[in-house]
Scaffold this motif. Structure first.
Motif, PDB file in Angstrom:
ATOM      1  N   UNK A  19       1.177  -1.194  -0.089  1.00 54.68           N
ATOM      2  CA  UNK A  19       0.061   0.306  -0.047  1.00 54.68           C
ATOM      3  C   UNK A  19       0.896   1.297   0.582  1.00 54.68           C
ATOM      4  N   UNK A  20       0.466   2.154  -0.877  1.00 51.41           N
ATOM      5  CA  UNK A  20       1.315   3.821  -0.619  1.00 51.41           C
ATOM      6  C   UNK A  20       1.024   4.364   0.523  1.00 51.41           C
ATOM      7  N   UNK A  21       0.848   3.812   1.547  1.00 48.90           N
ATOM      8  CA  UNK A  21       0.793   5.218   2.481  1.00 48.90           C
ATOM      9  C   UNK A  21       1.505   4.197   3.628  1.00 48.90           C
ATOM     10  N   UNK A  22       1.634   2.781   3.278  1.00 48.31           N
ATOM     11  CA  UNK A  22       2.852   2.134   4.186  1.00 48.31           C
ATOM     12  C   UNK A  22       3.845   2.661   3.374  1.00 48.31           C
ATOM     13  N   UNK A  28       8.288   8.022   6.025  1.00 48.16           N
ATOM     14  CA  UNK A  28       8.713   9.191   7.496  1.00 48.16           C
ATOM     15  C   UNK A  28       9.651   8.310   8.540  1.00 48.16           C
ATOM     16  N   UNK A  29       9.282   7.470   8.215  1.00 43.39           N
ATOM     17  CA  UNK A  29      10.348   6.308   9.577  1.00 43.39           C
ATOM     18  C   UNK A  29      11.634   7.021   9.694  1.00 43.39           C
TER      19      UNK A  29
END
Length: 63
Positions: A19-22, A28-29
């Protein structure tokens, strides 16, 4: 954990679709932790693997 070294052995490529969000979360992480995305994924898979030994065919006998 930041001092622990990951991906120090022989390396191989793995291409996955997630998933793109992952992916955005990993970016970010990585930025916030100063760990590479490769290291974050290796850490995540190692943690998953240790929690799911049954997927590896290992039968853990806890008292």
């Amino acid at each position: 954990m930041k001092s622990q070294k990951h991906n120090t052995g022989e390396l191989a490529k793995l291409e996955v679709e997630i998933e793109k969000k992952l992916i955005e979360d990993l970016q970010t992480m990585s930025k916030n932790s100063e760990l590479s995305i490769d290291d974050l994924v290796a850490i995540a898979v190692k943690r998953f693997k240790s929690s799911h030994a049954d997927y590896m065919g290992i039968d853990l006998d806890y008292p």
